[in-house]
Design a protein around this motif. Sequence first.
Motif, mmCIF file in Angstrom:
data_model
loop_
_atom_site.group_PDB
_atom_site.id
_atom_site.type_symbol
_atom_site.label_atom_id
_atom_site.label_comp_id
_atom_site.label_asym_id
_atom_site.label_seq_id
_atom_site.Cartn_x
_atom_site.Cartn_y
_atom_site.Cartn_z
ATOM 1 N N UNK A 51 0.837 -1.208 0.000
ATOM 2 C CA UNK A 51 0.000 0.000 0.000
ATOM 3 C C UNK A 51 0.871 1.256 0.000
ATOM 4 N N UNK A 52 0.265 2.349 -0.414
ATOM 5 C CA UNK A 52 1.032 3.580 -0.636
ATOM 6 C C UNK A 52 1.570 4.177 0.661
ATOM 7 N N UNK A 53 0.824 4.087 1.742
ATOM 8 C CA UNK A 53 1.339 4.627 3.002
ATOM 9 C C UNK A 53 2.599 3.878 3.428
ATOM 10 N N UNK A 54 2.543 2.556 3.431
ATOM 11 C CA UNK A 54 3.705 1.760 3.839
ATOM 12 C C UNK A 54 4.874 1.961 2.872
ATOM 13 N N UNK A 55 4.581 2.105 1.593
ATOM 14 C CA UNK A 55 5.643 2.344 0.605
ATOM 15 C C UNK A 55 6.291 3.710 0.829
ATOM 16 N N UNK A 56 5.483 4.711 1.169
ATOM 17 C CA UNK A 56 6.026 6.045 1.453
ATOM 18 C C UNK A 56 6.911 6.016 2.693
ATOM 19 N N UNK A 57 6.448 5.334 3.728
ATOM 20 C CA UNK A 57 7.241 5.213 4.956
ATOM 21 C C UNK A 57 8.547 4.466 4.696
ATOM 22 N N UNK A 58 8.482 3.423 3.860
ATOM 23 C CA UNK A 58 9.681 2.670 3.492
ATOM 24 C C UNK A 58 10.669 3.557 2.729
ATOM 25 N N UNK A 59 10.172 4.333 1.781
ATOM 26 C CA UNK A 59 11.050 5.231 1.015
ATOM 27 C C UNK A 59 11.706 6.250 1.942
ATOM 28 N N UNK A 60 10.946 6.787 2.897
ATOM 29 C CA UNK A 60 11.508 7.762 3.838
ATOM 30 C C UNK A 60 12.556 7.112 4.741
ATOM 31 N N UNK B 104 7.806 15.152 7.454
ATOM 32 C CA UNK B 104 6.605 15.898 7.106
ATOM 33 C C UNK B 104 5.403 14.962 7.162
ATOM 34 N N UNK B 105 4.349 15.372 7.848
ATOM 35 C CA UNK B 105 3.132 14.570 7.906
ATOM 36 C C UNK B 105 2.815 14.097 9.304
ATOM 37 N N UNK B 106 1.955 13.101 9.379
ATOM 38 C CA UNK B 106 1.486 12.633 10.689
ATOM 39 C C UNK B 106 1.991 11.234 11.034
ATOM 40 N N UNK B 107 2.917 10.698 10.258
ATOM 41 C CA UNK B 107 3.440 9.357 10.520
ATOM 42 C C UNK B 107 4.956 9.406 10.707
ATOM 43 N N UNK B 108 5.412 9.006 11.868
ATOM 44 C CA UNK B 108 6.849 8.886 12.105
ATOM 45 C C UNK B 108 7.351 7.619 11.410
ATOM 46 N N UNK B 109 8.654 7.555 11.236
ATOM 47 C CA UNK B 109 9.262 6.366 10.633
ATOM 48 C C UNK B 109 10.142 5.686 11.673
ATOM 49 N N UNK B 110 10.352 4.394 11.471
ATOM 50 C CA UNK B 110 11.185 3.620 12.393
ATOM 51 C C UNK B 110 12.640 3.736 11.978
ATOM 52 N N UNK B 111 13.372 4.518 12.756
ATOM 53 C CA UNK B 111 14.805 4.697 12.532
ATOM 54 C C UNK B 111 15.506 4.589 13.887
ATOM 55 N N UNK B 112 16.826 4.574 13.854
ATOM 56 C CA UNK B 112 17.613 4.354 15.072
ATOM 57 C C UNK B 112 17.877 5.623 15.871
ATOM 58 N N UNK B 113 16.962 6.568 15.833
ATOM 59 C CA UNK B 113 17.091 7.796 16.614
ATOM 60 C C UNK B 113 15.683 8.367 16.806
ATOM 61 N N UNK B 114 15.521 9.366 17.652
ATOM 62 C CA UNK B 114 14.191 9.964 17.809
ATOM 63 C C UNK B 114 13.654 10.507 16.481
ATOM 64 N N UNK B 115 12.353 10.396 16.311
ATOM 65 C CA UNK B 115 11.702 10.846 15.075
ATOM 66 C C UNK B 115 10.426 11.588 15.423
ATOM 67 N N UNK B 116 10.266 12.772 14.846
ATOM 68 C CA UNK B 116 9.060 13.573 15.032
ATOM 69 C C UNK B 116 8.300 13.648 13.713
#
Length: 186
Positions: free
Chosen positions: A72-81, A98-110
């Motif tokens: 799906x496009x949301x998960x694909x966008x999060x993956x690209x980010x 940018x937006x309302x979904x944080x991404x899973x990375x190895x540091x804090x994410x807003x």
Amino acid sequence: MIAGVDEAGRGPIAGDVFAAAVILSQDQLIHGLDDSKKLSHKRRSELELEIKQRAVAWNVEQVPVQVIDEINILQASLLAMKNAVNGLGREIDLVRVDGCHAIEVDCPCEAIVRGDQLHEEIAAASILAKVARDRYMLELAERFPGYGFDRHKGYPTVHHIQALHALGITDFHRRSFGPVKSMVCQ
């Protein structure tokens, strides 16, 4: 080190989704950074060069149509980010998305709604992602004349829908998106 992240290409019915991550230098200010949609094509191109020259680090990634249709496009966008951030090759203290979904990375994410209007590093990422995706759509326009990818960039305009009915679906159309999906199911 603060990385700004944004994507381009969530709404179209054709083409890959792109994302960029940018770490700006505190010593090399770039004037005129803003939400890429508010800037002219010419201004985005000028700023792209300046960002690439002056940023501490930058990276652009894309996720293909086939993956968009699969996850799906949301998960694909999060993956690209996420891939854009991981491809920076730097230790990062904070990621601003940018937006309302944080991404899973190895540091804090807003996640920051309208972040491309509030934070220069997100605006810079917005510009790099949009310019890269627009360039990609121009390449598709050359490969698939008649679809108008150079004009509508894959969005479901009247012309694009008419071209779909007249010319058929390409491998670069998102089969999970309404207008294309309805043609596949016929």
